[in-house]
Design an enzyme around this catalytic site. Sequence first.
Site, PDB file in Angstrom:
ATOM      1  N   GLY A 274       0.837  -1.191   0.000  1.00 10.76           N
ATOM      2  CA  GLY A 274       0.000   0.000   0.000  1.00 10.76           C
ATOM      3  C   GLY A 274       0.874   1.244   0.000  1.00 10.76           C
ATOM      4  O   GLY A 274       2.014   1.203   0.489  1.00 10.76           O
TER       5      GLY A 274
ATOM      6  N   GLN B 138       3.030  10.057   0.963  1.00 10.03           N
ATOM      7  CA  GLN B 138       4.347   9.419   1.094  1.00 10.03           C
ATOM      8  C   GLN B 138       5.283   9.761  -0.065  1.00 10.03           C
ATOM      9  O   GLN B 138       6.482   9.502   0.016  1.00 10.03           O
ATOM     10  CB  GLN B 138       4.201   7.899   1.215  1.00 10.03           C
ATOM     11  CG  GLN B 138       3.532   7.470   2.520  1.00 10.03           C
ATOM     12  CD  GLN B 138       3.361   5.963   2.589  1.00 10.03           C
ATOM     13  OE1 GLN B 138       2.392   5.429   2.081  1.00 10.03           O
ATOM     14  NE2 GLN B 138       4.299   5.271   3.198  1.00 10.03           N
TER      15      GLN B 138
ATOM     16  N   CYS C  74       6.126   0.023   7.402  1.00  9.99           N
ATOM     17  CA  CYS C  74       5.697   1.194   6.638  1.00  9.99           C
ATOM     18  C   CYS C  74       6.863   1.638   5.763  1.00  9.99           C
ATOM     19  O   CYS C  74       7.992   1.718   6.239  1.00  9.99           O
ATOM     20  CB  CYS C  74       5.300   2.313   7.606  1.00  9.99           C
ATOM     21  SG  CYS C  74       4.754   3.803   6.764  1.00  9.99           S
ATOM     22  N   LEU C  75       6.571   1.914   4.490  1.00  8.39           N
ATOM     23  CA  LEU C  75       7.648   2.324   3.584  1.00  8.39           C
ATOM     24  C   LEU C  75       8.275   3.652   4.020  1.00  8.39           C
ATOM     25  O   LEU C  75       9.392   3.960   3.630  1.00  8.39           O
ATOM     26  CB  LEU C  75       7.116   2.437   2.153  1.00  8.39           C
ATOM     27  CG  LEU C  75       6.699   1.102   1.497  1.00  8.39           C
ATOM     28  CD1 LEU C  75       6.002   1.359   0.169  1.00  8.39           C
ATOM     29  CD2 LEU C  75       7.889   0.176   1.302  1.00  8.39           C
TER      30      LEU C  75
ATOM     31  N   HIS D 293      -4.342   1.436   7.681  1.00 15.95           N
ATOM     32  CA  HIS D 293      -2.988   1.993   7.770  1.00 15.95           C
ATOM     33  C   HIS D 293      -2.836   3.160   6.785  1.00 15.95           C
ATOM     34  O   HIS D 293      -2.341   4.236   7.143  1.00 15.95           O
ATOM     35  CB  HIS D 293      -1.978   0.871   7.464  1.00 15.95           C
ATOM     36  CG  HIS D 293      -0.542   1.281   7.372  1.00 15.95           C
ATOM     37  ND1 HIS D 293       0.445   0.717   8.156  1.00 15.95           N
ATOM     38  CD2 HIS D 293       0.095   2.182   6.584  1.00 15.95           C
ATOM     39  CE1 HIS D 293       1.617   1.259   7.843  1.00 15.95           C
ATOM     40  NE2 HIS D 293       1.427   2.156   6.891  1.00 15.95           N
ATOM     41  N   GLU D 294      -3.305   2.950   5.542  1.00 15.33           N
ATOM     42  CA  GLU D 294      -3.139   3.985   4.518  1.00 15.33           C
ATOM     43  C   GLU D 294      -4.029   5.201   4.783  1.00 15.33           C
ATOM     44  O   GLU D 294      -3.610   6.342   4.567  1.00 15.33           O
ATOM     45  CB  GLU D 294      -3.432   3.418   3.119  1.00 15.33           C
ATOM     46  CG  GLU D 294      -2.511   2.297   2.667  1.00 15.33           C
ATOM     47  CD  GLU D 294      -1.038   2.621   2.781  1.00 15.33           C
ATOM     48  OE1 GLU D 294      -0.657   3.797   2.661  1.00 15.33           O
ATOM     49  OE2 GLU D 294      -0.256   1.683   3.013  1.00 15.33           O
TER      50      GLU D 294
ATOM     51  N   HIS E 129      -2.426   7.438   7.072  1.00 16.42           N
ATOM     52  CA  HIS E 129      -1.446   8.314   6.406  1.00 16.42           C
ATOM     53  C   HIS E 129      -2.111   9.607   5.924  1.00 16.42           C
ATOM     54  O   HIS E 129      -1.547  10.693   6.055  1.00 16.42           O
ATOM     55  CB  HIS E 129      -0.829   7.621   5.191  1.00 16.42           C
ATOM     56  CG  HIS E 129       0.381   6.798   5.492  1.00 16.42           C
ATOM     57  ND1 HIS E 129       1.531   7.327   6.042  1.00 16.42           N
ATOM     58  CD2 HIS E 129       0.644   5.477   5.315  1.00 16.42           C
ATOM     59  CE1 HIS E 129       2.438   6.366   6.187  1.00 16.42           C
ATOM     60  NE2 HIS E 129       1.924   5.227   5.763  1.00 16.42           N
TER      61      HIS E 129
HETATM   62 NI    NI Z   1       2.783   3.287   5.773  1.00 15.21          NI
END
Ligand code: NI
Length: 174
Positions: free
Chosen positions: A46, A51, A94-95, A136-137, A140
Amino acid sequence: MSIKNIITVPSEILKKISEPVEKIGSNEKKLINDLFETMYNSKGIGLAAVQVGILKRILVIDVSTKDEKKNPISFINPTIKKVSDETSIYEEGCLSIPETFIEIERPKICEVEYIDIDGKKRNLKCDGLLSTCIQHEINHLDGKLIIDHLSKLKKDMIIKKISKSKKNPDRILV
Ligand code: NI
């Protein structure tokens, strides 16, 4: 399509609240393609627009496994309409937070309302990994990260560790 630079903590932009999308034009479509390409390139499941430095309420997800057909879904202005009382726990990464995994408990099932890339309003009932991933997204889009589930002390320790190990300063591509 192009691969974007993924912004990592402690960048301030990750704490900002993303703006709703009013019109889906060529910029938004290109952004969605770029998000997918960037996500697949980083082996993520995701990725939210914030991000890559763009404060729009857009995110992409693909929770298919290696052996399955790809299942890319893009969400514009997603909102959670309903959640189950039952919860599930995943160890989430998380990226934007390299090498950090945190066990987080979230509602097991959620219903999401969103607009698809063609501008159609849609509803999706999400369960298991997809449910965790979308929550989660959406976090963000509201400036919330997995480390925000931890105590301040633990959170500061993780950010310090990541800041030290970073070779390059944050670059924001807009
Ligand atoms: Ni993340």
